[in-house]
Design an enzyme around this catalytic site. Sequence first.
Site, PDB file in Angstrom:
ATOM      1  N   CYS A 140      48.850  33.866  33.149  1.00 41.34           N
ATOM      2  CA  CYS A 140      50.102  33.149  32.914  1.00 41.34           C
ATOM      3  C   CYS A 140      50.130  31.863  33.718  1.00 41.34           C
ATOM      4  O   CYS A 140      50.314  31.881  34.923  1.00 41.34           O
ATOM      5  CB  CYS A 140      51.288  34.021  33.281  1.00 41.34           C
ATOM      6  SG  CYS A 140      51.466  35.413  32.179  1.00 41.34           S
ATOM      7  N   THR A 172      28.522  30.676  58.878  1.00 41.35           N
ATOM      8  CA  THR A 172      28.486  31.856  59.748  1.00 41.35           C
ATOM      9  C   THR A 172      28.855  33.096  58.944  1.00 41.35           C
ATOM     10  O   THR A 172      29.864  33.112  58.222  1.00 41.35           O
ATOM     11  CB  THR A 172      29.475  31.676  60.922  1.00 41.35           C
ATOM     12  OG1 THR A 172      29.077  30.504  61.629  1.00 41.35           O
ATOM     13  CG2 THR A 172      29.467  32.876  61.847  1.00 41.35           C
ATOM     14  N   ASN A 192      36.450  42.537  32.652  1.00 43.64           N
ATOM     15  CA  ASN A 192      37.549  42.857  33.556  1.00 43.64           C
ATOM     16  C   ASN A 192      38.853  43.169  32.832  1.00 43.64           C
ATOM     17  O   ASN A 192      39.731  43.809  33.381  1.00 43.64           O
ATOM     18  CB  ASN A 192      37.777  41.702  34.540  1.00 43.64           C
ATOM     19  CG  ASN A 192      37.840  40.367  33.856  1.00 43.64           C
ATOM     20  OD1 ASN A 192      36.882  39.941  33.207  1.00 43.64           O
ATOM     21  ND2 ASN A 192      38.961  39.694  33.967  1.00 43.64           N
ATOM     22  N   ALA A 219      32.505  37.167  43.918  1.00 44.10           N
ATOM     23  CA  ALA A 219      31.812  36.962  42.638  1.00 44.10           C
ATOM     24  C   ALA A 219      32.091  35.576  42.053  1.00 44.10           C
ATOM     25  O   ALA A 219      31.260  35.029  41.336  1.00 44.10           O
ATOM     26  CB  ALA A 219      32.196  38.047  41.645  1.00 44.10           C
ATOM     27  N   THR A 220      33.243  34.999  42.372  1.00 40.53           N
ATOM     28  CA  THR A 220      33.523  33.638  41.877  1.00 40.53           C
ATOM     29  C   THR A 220      32.459  32.680  42.407  1.00 40.53           C
ATOM     30  O   THR A 220      31.864  31.900  41.650  1.00 40.53           O
ATOM     31  CB  THR A 220      34.923  33.176  42.329  1.00 40.53           C
ATOM     32  OG1 THR A 220      35.895  34.033  41.730  1.00 40.53           O
ATOM     33  CG2 THR A 220      35.194  31.733  41.934  1.00 40.53           C
ATOM     34  N   SER A 272      30.957  41.724  43.830  1.00 41.56           N
ATOM     35  CA  SER A 272      32.108  41.469  44.689  1.00 41.56           C
ATOM     36  C   SER A 272      32.497  42.773  45.377  1.00 41.56           C
ATOM     37  O   SER A 272      32.409  43.836  44.767  1.00 41.56           O
ATOM     38  CB  SER A 272      33.262  40.981  43.806  1.00 41.56           C
ATOM     39  OG  SER A 272      34.417  40.798  44.570  1.00 41.56           O
ATOM     40  N   ALA A 273      32.940  42.690  46.636  1.00 41.22           N
ATOM     41  CA  ALA A 273      33.265  43.925  47.366  1.00 41.22           C
ATOM     42  C   ALA A 273      34.627  44.503  46.983  1.00 41.22           C
ATOM     43  O   ALA A 273      34.799  45.716  46.935  1.00 41.22           O
ATOM     44  CB  ALA A 273      33.220  43.664  48.874  1.00 41.22           C
ATOM     45  N   HIS A 274      35.595  43.620  46.691  1.00 41.57           N
ATOM     46  CA  HIS A 274      36.965  44.152  46.555  1.00 41.57           C
ATOM     47  C   HIS A 274      37.220  44.863  45.235  1.00 41.57           C
ATOM     48  O   HIS A 274      38.282  45.457  45.039  1.00 41.57           O
ATOM     49  CB  HIS A 274      38.008  43.043  46.790  1.00 41.57           C
ATOM     50  CG  HIS A 274      38.203  42.079  45.666  1.00 41.57           C
ATOM     51  ND1 HIS A 274      39.221  42.219  44.749  1.00 41.57           N
ATOM     52  CD2 HIS A 274      37.531  40.955  45.312  1.00 41.57           C
ATOM     53  CE1 HIS A 274      39.166  41.208  43.883  1.00 41.57           C
ATOM     54  NE2 HIS A 274      38.148  40.429  44.210  1.00 41.57           N
ATOM     55  N   GLN A 289      32.534  43.992  37.960  1.00 39.55           N
ATOM     56  CA  GLN A 289      33.302  45.188  37.596  1.00 39.55           C
ATOM     57  C   GLN A 289      32.416  46.416  37.385  1.00 39.55           C
ATOM     58  O   GLN A 289      32.919  47.529  37.296  1.00 39.55           O
ATOM     59  CB  GLN A 289      34.084  44.934  36.294  1.00 39.55           C
ATOM     60  CG  GLN A 289      35.150  43.863  36.398  1.00 39.55           C
ATOM     61  CD  GLN A 289      36.417  44.349  37.101  1.00 39.55           C
ATOM     62  OE1 GLN A 289      36.590  45.529  37.383  1.00 39.55           O
ATOM     63  NE2 GLN A 289      37.313  43.417  37.389  1.00 39.55           N
TER      64      GLN A 289
HETATM   65  N1  PMP Z   1      33.904  38.365  37.569  1.00 37.78           N
HETATM   66  C1  PMP Z   1      34.639  39.386  37.127  1.00 37.78           C
HETATM   67  C2  PMP Z   1      34.203  40.145  35.916  1.00 37.78           C
HETATM   68  C3  PMP Z   1      35.804  39.741  37.800  1.00 37.78           C
HETATM   69  O1  PMP Z   1      36.536  40.761  37.368  1.00 37.78           O
HETATM   70  C4  PMP Z   1      36.184  39.009  38.944  1.00 37.78           C
HETATM   71  C5  PMP Z   1      37.453  39.329  39.691  1.00 37.78           C
HETATM   72  N2  PMP Z   1      38.591  39.341  38.873  1.00 37.78           N
HETATM   73  C6  PMP Z   1      35.365  37.952  39.367  1.00 37.78           C
HETATM   74  C7  PMP Z   1      34.230  37.663  38.653  1.00 37.78           C
HETATM   75  C8  PMP Z   1      35.696  37.148  40.590  1.00 37.78           C
HETATM   76  O2  PMP Z   1      35.443  37.905  41.723  1.00 37.78           O
HETATM   77  P1  PMP Z   1      36.005  37.511  43.158  1.00 37.78           P
HETATM   78  O3  PMP Z   1      37.429  37.941  43.163  1.00 37.78           O
HETATM   79  O4  PMP Z   1      35.154  38.281  44.116  1.00 37.78           O
HETATM   80  O5  PMP Z   1      35.840  36.036  43.319  1.00 37.78           O
END
Ligand code: PMP
Length: 408
Positions: A334, A247, A160, A80-81, A208-210, A188
């Site tokens: 932090c 890739t 988040n 997502a970043t 985002s997948a994780h 989220q």
């Molecule tokens: N947006 C939100 C609202 C998130 O909670 C996060 C992850 N903390 C991100 C973006 C970034 O996602 P990623 O870890 O997949 O880069």
Amino acid sequence: MTPPGGAAAPLYLDYQATTPVDDRVFEAMRPYFREHFGNAASTTHAFGWRADAAVTLAREQVADALGATSPEQVIFTSGATESNNLALLGSAEARRRRGRHLISVATEHPSVLDPLGALAERGFDVTLLPVGPDGVLDPEVLRGALRPDTLLVSVMAANNEIGVLQPIESLAAIAREAGALVHCDAAQAVTKVPFDVSALGVDLVSVSAHKCYGPKGVGALWVRAPRVRPAPLLFGGGHEAGLRPGTLPVPLLVGMGAAFEIGSALREHEAATLVKLRTQLLARLREGLGDAIAVNGDLERRLPGNLNLRVAGIDATLLVSALSDVALSVGSACASATPQPSHVLKALGLPDAALRGSFRVGLGRDTDAQTIDRAASRLLEEIDLLRRAAPAGTLRDRPDLASAGNVE
Ligand code: PMP
């Protein structure tokens, strides 16, 4: 699902930070590391075809989970970043003729705020809208901020830190009426709360997948139509319709597809379970602490698995470090030497002492009633110790801690 970390591991209550890969997701990914290792861009042999078929399925699974009309709208990224950076920097580049004004919200994730900061340094005009004490953006505040030269509005679906859900459908309608693109960071929200791109009227969506039991390092940007395509940030082999070369990480994509499919299927049931567990935890803490504990942000309009709490008379960083057997987080980034209070909690208008006393509890797929019971007992124990240690008349029992910004 196997409990994360094994028997002696701390209880995990930080599901907004990340989630463990679901067993079913892991099994789906496994063959794509070794047996089916082909490059999805290899068109001349079966190894490539197999990988490409897996990517096609993953794209469909992600599209379905988002309510998208076509899998081609899904552009895979590293998370997502990257999706947020692509949406913001790429749209600013692609739509500079429309204007130089972008709008977002004070409580957004740094992966939205920082690209906007970079755009401001490049001469774009950025407006960050305030939220109410409940963490929600009032659509009328957005209406008042839109200008003829506003090229994009970016609002997250679910926060988040405080889990608060924004009224995306109303916000998107107002932004689109003014001719601005609408980007939504749904990292989220997807698979946690109803989220349907067609119904919401958004143009670009980051996921985002994780955050939903898939692997780390993979995500996507959903792009409604060619007309709203951002300019690419990277250049290379033309993958992902020329928007994101490189890739494709086939095993990660397989994992993301499976995680989104499973998450969507489980969503309603999981949400009901998590709300029950969250209510149980809050009830235990209120029983032990009375008015000294309060919820940050709207409790109802919130991710099912999130609580963000403040306790009068404690320093939450001391609490989370004392709780070595419970994994929690303080809502603050932090920096090495100077702990920065959370920009999200600050945006709620909380006083400094309340910011210090706030922490996040994230519940998820492996959380059960026993975990909640144990976590509640440990929290009450450590909070009691901290409150006893705090010199009387300093942090303890200050009415502003218990009442300020309390919007339940
Ligand atoms: N947006 C939100 C609202 C998130 O909670 C996060 C992850 N903390 C991100 C973006 C970034 O996602 P990623 O870890 O997949 O880069």
